[in-house]
Scaffold this motif. Structure first.
Motif, short mmCIF file in Angstrom:
data_model
loop_
_atom_site.label_atom_id
_atom_site.label_comp_id
_atom_site.label_asym_id
_atom_site.label_seq_id
_atom_site.Cartn_x
_atom_site.Cartn_y
_atom_site.Cartn_z
N UNK A 39 0.87 -1.18 0.00
CA UNK A 39 0.00 0.00 0.00
C UNK A 39 0.90 1.22 0.00
N UNK A 40 0.30 2.39 0.00
CA UNK A 40 1.09 3.61 -0.11
C UNK A 40 2.00 3.80 1.12
N UNK A 41 3.29 3.56 0.91
CA UNK A 41 4.26 3.83 1.97
C UNK A 41 4.59 2.67 2.88
N UNK A 42 4.07 1.48 2.61
CA UNK A 42 4.35 0.37 3.51
C UNK A 42 4.39 -0.97 2.76
N UNK A 43 5.02 -1.95 3.42
CA UNK A 43 5.12 -3.31 2.88
C UNK A 43 4.87 -4.31 3.99
N UNK A 44 3.89 -5.18 3.80
CA UNK A 44 3.66 -6.29 4.72
C UNK A 44 4.68 -7.37 4.39
N UNK A 45 5.42 -7.82 5.41
CA UNK A 45 6.55 -8.72 5.14
C UNK A 45 6.54 -9.95 6.03
N UNK A 46 7.10 -11.03 5.47
CA UNK A 46 7.47 -12.21 6.24
C UNK A 46 8.94 -12.10 6.58
N UNK A 47 9.28 -12.35 7.83
CA UNK A 47 10.65 -12.14 8.32
C UNK A 47 11.20 -13.48 8.82
N UNK A 48 12.31 -13.89 8.26
CA UNK A 48 12.99 -15.07 8.77
C UNK A 48 14.19 -14.61 9.59
N UNK A 49 14.25 -15.07 10.85
CA UNK A 49 15.35 -14.70 11.73
C UNK A 49 16.46 -15.75 11.65
N UNK A 50 17.62 -15.40 12.16
CA UNK A 50 18.77 -16.30 12.08
C UNK A 50 18.56 -17.60 12.85
N UNK A 51 17.67 -17.56 13.84
CA UNK A 51 17.36 -18.79 14.57
C UNK A 51 16.27 -19.60 13.88
N UNK A 52 15.91 -19.19 12.64
CA UNK A 52 14.92 -19.84 11.78
C UNK A 52 13.48 -19.60 12.22
N UNK A 53 13.30 -18.72 13.19
CA UNK A 53 11.93 -18.31 13.57
C UNK A 53 11.34 -17.45 12.46
N UNK A 54 10.06 -17.69 12.15
CA UNK A 54 9.35 -16.89 11.15
C UNK A 54 8.43 -15.91 11.87
N UNK A 55 8.49 -14.64 11.47
CA UNK A 55 7.62 -13.61 12.05
C UNK A 55 7.02 -12.80 10.91
N UNK A 56 6.03 -11.98 11.25
CA UNK A 56 5.44 -11.07 10.28
C UNK A 56 5.56 -9.64 10.83
N UNK A 57 5.48 -8.71 9.92
CA UNK A 57 5.54 -7.32 10.32
C UNK A 57 5.27 -6.41 9.15
N UNK A 58 5.47 -5.13 9.36
CA UNK A 58 5.25 -4.13 8.32
C UNK A 58 6.45 -3.20 8.27
N UNK A 59 6.98 -3.00 7.07
CA UNK A 59 8.10 -2.10 6.86
C UNK A 59 7.60 -0.77 6.31
N UNK A 60 8.14 0.31 6.83
CA UNK A 60 7.74 1.66 6.44
C UNK A 60 8.93 2.39 5.85
N UNK A 61 8.73 2.93 4.64
CA UNK A 61 9.78 3.66 3.93
C UNK A 61 11.06 2.82 3.81
N UNK A 62 10.91 1.49 3.78
CA UNK A 62 12.04 0.56 3.65
C UNK A 62 13.09 0.75 4.74
#
Length: 224
Positions: free
Chosen positions: A19-42
């Motif tokens: 959407x305008x100004x944001x990205x819904x993302x899947x995040x993989x951490x180094x411990x292989x945990x998967x999380x979700x979040x939103x990135x703003x202005x990269x």
């Protein structure tokens, strides 16, 4: 919450917006945990479940050290990958909640591609003057959202933009970029759906392949 470095910024800029100004993302951490979040202005990554008011704090450089001391801010050291979610079905409800289960219209993401046939001007509202979807040459990167100049007439303040385009960032989108693309630019048009406690209803436009150099000017600034 994470303050992303230049490497992660480039990774996100190369992917389309949600959407305008944001990205819904899947995040993989180094411990292989998967999380979700939103990135703003990269640059700013808010994990699902974190309070959105952190976005207002992190915008103040003086607050960042305090957030680090309070363990509310990381620097992305534990992130292994960031992938923008491509369909709304992939976005967990705790990240994006629609206020209605029935839709009489659809967002631009679900619309067919079209070519711009007549000269038309567009606007992009941002909470950040250094909007990273706008390049130094005055172009938009592919997958960037905007709205039509006609629809933008309904927006008088940055908070109007947050409501009309159902933006998850509580910071008023006070910076306005103007886009004058050439004929045959590839677009997708739709209506911003209710989300994040905002009503939506404004026209949203995706620049599928971005826009050429020297097509973007601004930003102008409107009241918050």
């Amino acid at each position: 919450m994470e303050l992303l470095n230049e490497g992660w910024q480039k990774e996100l800029i190369a992917q389309p917006e949600s959407g305008m100004g944001y990205q819904d993302v899947a995040i993989e951490l180094r411990n292989r945990e998967m999380r979700h979040g939103t990135a703003f202005n990269a640059e700013f990554l808010l994990y699902s479940g974190e309070p959105s008011h952190l976005l207002e704090r992190i915008s103040e450089p003086s607050e960042r050290l305090l957030m680090r001391e309070e363990k509310q801010l990381g620097l992305g050291e534990e992130i292994l990958s960031l992938k923008v979610l491509q369909s709304e079905a992939d976005v967990p409800t705790r990240v994006r909640e629609s206020s209605s289960s029935t839709k009489s219209s659809s967002g631009a993401k679900d619309a067919p591609e079209e070519e711009l046939r007549n000269k038309e001007r567009f606007k992009r509202f941002s909470a950040y003057a250094n909007d990273r979807r706008v390049t130094a040459s005055g172009a938009l990167v592919p997958g960037t959202y905007a709205t039509t100049e006609e629809d933008a007439k309904h927006v008088k303040t940055g908070r109007d933009a947050v409501r009309r385009y159902a933006l998850p960032n509580p910071k008023p989108a006070v910076y306005v970029f103007t886009i004058d693309p050439p004929i045959r630019t590839q677009l997708k048009r739709g209506v911003a759906q209710p989300a994040y406690g905002q009503p939506g209803g404004g026209v949203e436009v995706i620049f599928v392949n971005g826009s050429a150099a020297k097509t973007v000017t601004g930003p102008a600034q409107i009241p918050p």
